[in-house]
Design a protein around this motif. Structure first.
Motif, short mmCIF file in Angstrom:
data_model
loop_
_atom_site.label_atom_id
_atom_site.label_comp_id
_atom_site.label_asym_id
_atom_site.label_seq_id
_atom_site.Cartn_x
_atom_site.Cartn_y
_atom_site.Cartn_z
N HIS A 165 -31.26 -69.26 20.18
CA HIS A 165 -30.20 -69.82 19.33
C HIS A 165 -30.56 -71.23 18.83
O HIS A 165 -30.19 -71.60 17.70
CB HIS A 165 -28.88 -69.84 20.09
CG HIS A 165 -28.35 -68.46 20.39
ND1 HIS A 165 -28.27 -67.47 19.44
CD2 HIS A 165 -27.87 -67.91 21.54
CE1 HIS A 165 -27.78 -66.37 19.97
NE2 HIS A 165 -27.53 -66.61 21.25
N LEU A 166 -31.27 -71.99 19.63
CA LEU A 166 -31.75 -73.29 19.15
C LEU A 166 -32.71 -73.10 17.97
O LEU A 166 -32.64 -73.84 16.97
CB LEU A 166 -32.47 -74.04 20.28
CG LEU A 166 -31.59 -74.92 21.18
CD1 LEU A 166 -32.39 -75.39 22.39
CD2 LEU A 166 -31.04 -76.11 20.41
N GLY A 167 -33.59 -72.12 18.09
CA GLY A 167 -34.51 -71.81 16.99
C GLY A 167 -33.76 -71.44 15.73
O GLY A 167 -34.10 -71.90 14.63
N ARG A 168 -32.71 -70.64 15.88
CA ARG A 168 -31.90 -70.24 14.73
C ARG A 168 -31.21 -71.45 14.10
O ARG A 168 -31.11 -71.56 12.87
CB ARG A 168 -30.86 -69.21 15.15
CG ARG A 168 -31.41 -67.85 15.51
CD ARG A 168 -30.30 -66.92 15.99
NE ARG A 168 -29.29 -66.77 14.97
CZ ARG A 168 -27.98 -66.62 15.22
NH1 ARG A 168 -27.54 -66.62 16.47
NH2 ARG A 168 -27.12 -66.47 14.24
N ALA A 169 -30.73 -72.36 14.95
CA ALA A 169 -30.04 -73.55 14.44
C ALA A 169 -30.99 -74.43 13.62
O ALA A 169 -30.65 -74.87 12.51
CB ALA A 169 -29.45 -74.34 15.60
N TYR A 170 -32.18 -74.66 14.16
CA TYR A 170 -33.15 -75.49 13.43
C TYR A 170 -33.68 -74.76 12.19
O TYR A 170 -34.03 -75.40 11.18
CB TYR A 170 -34.30 -75.90 14.35
CG TYR A 170 -33.93 -77.05 15.26
CD1 TYR A 170 -33.71 -78.32 14.76
CD2 TYR A 170 -33.76 -76.85 16.63
CE1 TYR A 170 -33.36 -79.38 15.59
CE2 TYR A 170 -33.40 -77.89 17.48
CZ TYR A 170 -33.20 -79.15 16.95
OH TYR A 170 -32.84 -80.19 17.76
N LEU A 171 -33.73 -73.43 12.26
CA LEU A 171 -34.14 -72.65 11.09
C LEU A 171 -33.13 -72.80 9.97
O LEU A 171 -33.50 -72.96 8.80
CB LEU A 171 -34.28 -71.17 11.49
CG LEU A 171 -34.80 -70.19 10.43
CD1 LEU A 171 -36.16 -70.63 9.92
CD2 LEU A 171 -34.89 -68.79 11.01
N ALA A 172 -31.84 -72.81 10.32
CA ALA A 172 -30.79 -73.00 9.32
C ALA A 172 -30.87 -74.38 8.68
O ALA A 172 -30.51 -74.56 7.51
CB ALA A 172 -29.42 -72.78 9.96
N GLU A 211 -33.64 -75.85 8.20
CA GLU A 211 -34.97 -75.86 7.56
C GLU A 211 -35.93 -76.83 8.25
O GLU A 211 -36.84 -77.38 7.62
CB GLU A 211 -34.85 -76.18 6.07
CG GLU A 211 -34.03 -75.15 5.30
CD GLU A 211 -33.98 -75.42 3.81
OE1 GLU A 211 -34.56 -76.44 3.36
OE2 GLU A 211 -33.37 -74.62 3.09
N LEU A 212 -35.73 -77.03 9.55
CA LEU A 212 -36.65 -77.83 10.36
C LEU A 212 -37.60 -76.84 11.04
O LEU A 212 -37.46 -76.51 12.22
CB LEU A 212 -35.88 -78.68 11.37
CG LEU A 212 -34.92 -79.70 10.75
CD1 LEU A 212 -34.06 -80.37 11.82
CD2 LEU A 212 -35.70 -80.75 9.96
N TYR A 213 -38.56 -76.35 10.27
CA TYR A 213 -39.35 -75.20 10.67
C TYR A 213 -40.24 -75.43 11.89
O TYR A 213 -40.32 -74.55 12.76
CB TYR A 213 -40.18 -74.70 9.49
CG TYR A 213 -39.32 -74.24 8.34
CD1 TYR A 213 -38.48 -73.14 8.48
CD2 TYR A 213 -39.32 -74.92 7.12
CE1 TYR A 213 -37.66 -72.72 7.43
CE2 TYR A 213 -38.52 -74.50 6.06
CZ TYR A 213 -37.70 -73.40 6.23
OH TYR A 213 -36.89 -73.00 5.20
N PRO A 214 -40.93 -76.56 12.02
CA PRO A 214 -41.78 -76.73 13.22
C PRO A 214 -41.00 -76.63 14.52
O PRO A 214 -41.44 -75.97 15.47
CB PRO A 214 -42.38 -78.13 13.03
CG PRO A 214 -42.37 -78.34 11.54
CD PRO A 214 -41.11 -77.68 11.07
N ARG A 215 -39.83 -77.26 14.58
CA ARG A 215 -39.01 -77.19 15.79
C ARG A 215 -38.45 -75.79 15.99
O ARG A 215 -38.41 -75.27 17.11
CB ARG A 215 -37.87 -78.20 15.73
CG ARG A 215 -38.33 -79.65 15.63
CD ARG A 215 -37.22 -80.62 15.97
NE ARG A 215 -36.92 -80.60 17.41
CZ ARG A 215 -36.07 -81.45 17.99
NH1 ARG A 215 -35.47 -82.38 17.28
NH2 ARG A 215 -35.84 -81.39 19.29
N ALA A 216 -38.03 -75.17 14.89
CA ALA A 216 -37.52 -73.80 14.98
C ALA A 216 -38.60 -72.87 15.53
O ALA A 216 -38.35 -72.06 16.44
CB ALA A 216 -37.06 -73.32 13.60
N ASP A 217 -39.81 -72.97 14.98
CA ASP A 217 -40.90 -72.09 15.42
C ASP A 217 -41.25 -72.33 16.89
O ASP A 217 -41.55 -71.37 17.62
CB ASP A 217 -42.14 -72.34 14.56
CG ASP A 217 -41.96 -71.85 13.12
OD1 ASP A 217 -40.91 -71.20 12.86
OD2 ASP A 217 -42.83 -72.11 12.28
N ALA A 218 -41.21 -73.58 17.31
CA ALA A 218 -41.54 -73.89 18.71
C ALA A 218 -40.55 -73.24 19.66
O ALA A 218 -40.93 -72.61 20.65
CB ALA A 218 -41.57 -75.41 18.92
#
Length: 213
Positions: A57-64, A66-73
């Motif tokens: 869910h953290l990945g989804r939040a950062y993806l929304a 558009e903070l892609y490096p953190r989302a991908d991590a």
């Protein structure tokens, strides 16, 4: 209520659920705050299932955001947890989120590799995998593969839609049958009541006749 107890694992679950709710409402900053707090507890309790879900869910939040490096991590770490503990359903969900991130970053080739790896195990999510593969191949300009996967996506969509439609029809028929049975029962009860009243009236008349005699 949970905060008044010593159950830290349950507190993490509640925080993650609250974070997910914020996420679904589009309140991403509040979601991240709750989820980061849940993750801190997961680290202390070593609860891998909760940690994997929180990371997802953290990945989804950062993806929304558009903070892609953190989302991908976060998504990659979540994916490793679900792969290691054999949770195939969540593994596919996280893979789909990671593939969407790769597509948003115009990394179609990496997205295709990720999607092809999970296609055979995707089960009920195969339609979503085919849909993303169709988009990825279209981005690459490979219209033949894009069309193939779009057809597969459409067929799966129709299958699920028809299945749901048939289930809905069965539910309506069942409900109609239950209502008919209920009406029949009510009518029979009313008929029995009328019969009981008539019998009672006849018995009363018989008693009155005997009294008169």
């Amino acid at each position: 209520l949970i905060s008044e107890t010593e159950d830290q694992a349950f507190r993490s679950t509640a925080l993650a659920g609250r974070g997910k709710t914020y996420l679904e409402q589009g309140q991403h900053e509040q979601a991240i705050s709750c989820l980061q707090h849940a993750l801190e507890i997961d680290e202390r309790t070593c609860n891998l299932d909760d940690k994997g879900t929180t990371l997802y869910h953290l990945g989804r939040a950062y993806l929304a955001l558009e903070l892609y490096p953190r989302a991908d991590a976060y998504l990659t770490e979540s994916l490793e947890i679900f792969r290691s503990n054999g949770n195939q359903h969540l593994e596919i969900e996280v893979s789909l989120a990671l593939s969407r991130s790769l597509l948003d970053q115009h990394r179609a080739e990496d997205a295709i590799a990720s999607l092809c790896a999970c296609l055979e195990r995707s089960g009920e999510n195969s339609g979503q995998v085919h849909q993303l593969l169709s988009i990825a191949y279209e981005v690459q300009g490979n219209m033949g593969c894009a069309l193939t996967h779009f057809k597969a996506f459409y067929e799966e969509h129709e299958r699920i839609y028809n299945q749901k439609s048939r289930q809905r029809i069965r539910e309506l028929i069942t409900r109609s049958e239950v209502q008919k049975i209920q009406r029949d029962v009510d009518e029979q009860r009313q008929a029995n009541d009328r019969l009981a009243h008539a019998l009672e009236a006849a018995q009363r008349a018989e008693r009155e006749k005997e009294d008169l005699l």
